[in-house]
Scaffold this motif. Structure first.
Motif, mmCIF file in Angstrom:
data_model
loop_
_atom_site.group_PDB
_atom_site.id
_atom_site.type_symbol
_atom_site.label_atom_id
_atom_site.label_comp_id
_atom_site.label_asym_id
_atom_site.label_seq_id
_atom_site.Cartn_x
_atom_site.Cartn_y
_atom_site.Cartn_z
ATOM 1 N N VAL A 145 0.870 -1.178 0.000
ATOM 2 C CA VAL A 145 0.000 0.000 0.000
ATOM 3 C C VAL A 145 0.903 1.223 0.000
ATOM 4 O O VAL A 145 1.725 1.401 0.903
ATOM 5 C CB VAL A 145 -0.931 0.037 1.236
ATOM 6 C CG1 VAL A 145 -1.791 1.297 1.220
ATOM 7 C CG2 VAL A 145 -1.801 -1.203 1.313
ATOM 8 N N SER B 204 -2.369 6.088 0.144
ATOM 9 C CA SER B 204 -3.372 5.353 -0.643
ATOM 10 C C SER B 204 -4.239 4.509 0.282
ATOM 11 O O SER B 204 -3.820 4.136 1.371
ATOM 12 C CB SER B 204 -2.697 4.409 -1.645
ATOM 13 O OG SER B 204 -2.008 5.130 -2.619
ATOM 14 N N ASP B 205 -5.426 4.195 -0.196
ATOM 15 C CA ASP B 205 -6.274 3.239 0.497
ATOM 16 C C ASP B 205 -5.850 1.838 0.099
ATOM 17 O O ASP B 205 -5.356 1.619 -1.011
ATOM 18 C CB ASP B 205 -7.751 3.449 0.131
ATOM 19 C CG ASP B 205 -8.316 4.733 0.727
ATOM 20 O OD1 ASP B 205 -7.819 5.178 1.779
ATOM 21 O OD2 ASP B 205 -9.265 5.289 0.126
ATOM 22 N N VAL B 206 -6.083 0.876 0.974
ATOM 23 C CA VAL B 206 -5.672 -0.503 0.724
ATOM 24 C C VAL B 206 -6.304 -1.058 -0.553
ATOM 25 O O VAL B 206 -5.711 -1.888 -1.234
ATOM 26 C CB VAL B 206 -5.981 -1.395 1.952
ATOM 27 C CG1 VAL B 206 -7.468 -1.614 2.126
ATOM 28 C CG2 VAL B 206 -5.227 -2.695 1.872
ATOM 29 N N ASP B 207 -7.487 -0.568 -0.933
ATOM 30 C CA ASP B 207 -8.189 -1.064 -2.113
ATOM 31 C C ASP B 207 -7.909 -0.271 -3.392
ATOM 32 O O ASP B 207 -8.535 -0.532 -4.420
ATOM 33 C CB ASP B 207 -9.703 -1.079 -1.857
ATOM 34 C CG ASP B 207 -10.084 -2.053 -0.755
ATOM 35 O OD1 ASP B 207 -9.407 -3.096 -0.626
ATOM 36 O OD2 ASP B 207 -11.055 -1.784 -0.035
ATOM 37 N N ASP B 208 -6.965 0.664 -3.360
ATOM 38 C CA ASP B 208 -6.644 1.444 -4.557
ATOM 39 C C ASP B 208 -5.877 0.580 -5.559
ATOM 40 O O ASP B 208 -4.914 -0.107 -5.197
ATOM 41 C CB ASP B 208 -5.813 2.677 -4.212
ATOM 42 C CG ASP B 208 -6.620 3.754 -3.499
ATOM 43 O OD1 ASP B 208 -7.873 3.675 -3.501
ATOM 44 O OD2 ASP B 208 -5.990 4.677 -2.936
#
Length: 192
Positions: free
Chosen positions: A120, A124-128
């Motif tokens: 990550v 950033s977000d973990v799901d980016d």
């Protein structure tokens, strides 16, 4: 000291890592440098099982290997110790390794790049989706000669745009695409 891994397990990790280089890194041009060294088989991939001490020792050994073997352009060190599956633990070992690179006098000669299944980017977000530009099937340290980066980047028309290209490409492909590729690479793992 960690228990030794089986030769089948080590070969699986190497094969999955090099297939990731082919199917993600080179195919989507995330690192233009990679295609220049992959075809003549100048990428060395080693598997390290052990704690931070083993990793640091292996890092030093691989730096020495690169110093003594000009035909090896770059080394991927696959880290398979279970604690390094945790991204924060991995980052701690990366920080130690970066400091050791400096202490050993290799700063400016070699660069240490990082890849991890749960990578990550800061902010950033973990799901980016852009995190997948640095998500690999197994935790990796990548040793690269600075001179090679400079030489190969001269062949690129706009080296500064590589990062923005990677983010755009990752967002276009989307998380499910990368998850599918990474799952396939780790499929049918042999016993350790």
């Amino acid at each position: 000291m960690a228990e030794p891994t089986s030769p089948l397990w080590e070969q699986h990790v190497i094969d999955a890592t090099l297939k990731w280089v082919d199917d993600i890194v080179i195919k989507h041009n995330f690192c233009p440098f990679a295609r220049y060294v992959r075809t003549p088989h100048q990428i060395r991939c080693v598997v390290i099982e052990g704690d931070a001490g083993n990793v640091v020792q292996s890092l030093y050994d691989e730096l020495r290997h690169l110093e003594e073997n000009e035909t090896t352009a770059t080394t991927l060190i696959a880290l398979t110790h279970s604690t390094l599956a945790d991204f924060n633990e991995y980052l701690d070992v990366l920080a130690i390794s970066d400091n050791m690179l400096h202490d050993w006098g290799y700063s400016g000669t070699y660069q240490l790049a990082s890849f991890h299944p749960n990578y990550v980017f800061d902010g950033s977000d973990v799901d980016d989706a852009e995190n997948y530009t640095n998500r690999s099937p197994y935790p990796l340290f990548h040793l690269i000669r600075e001179a090679d980066i400079t030489r190969y980047m001269k062949k690129e028309e706009d080296a500064e745009k590589i990062f923005s290209h990677n983010i755009e490409k990752a967002r276009t492909l989307g998380c499910p695409y990368f998850e599918g590729v990474l799952d396939t690479l780790k499929k049918d793992k042999p016993a350790r």
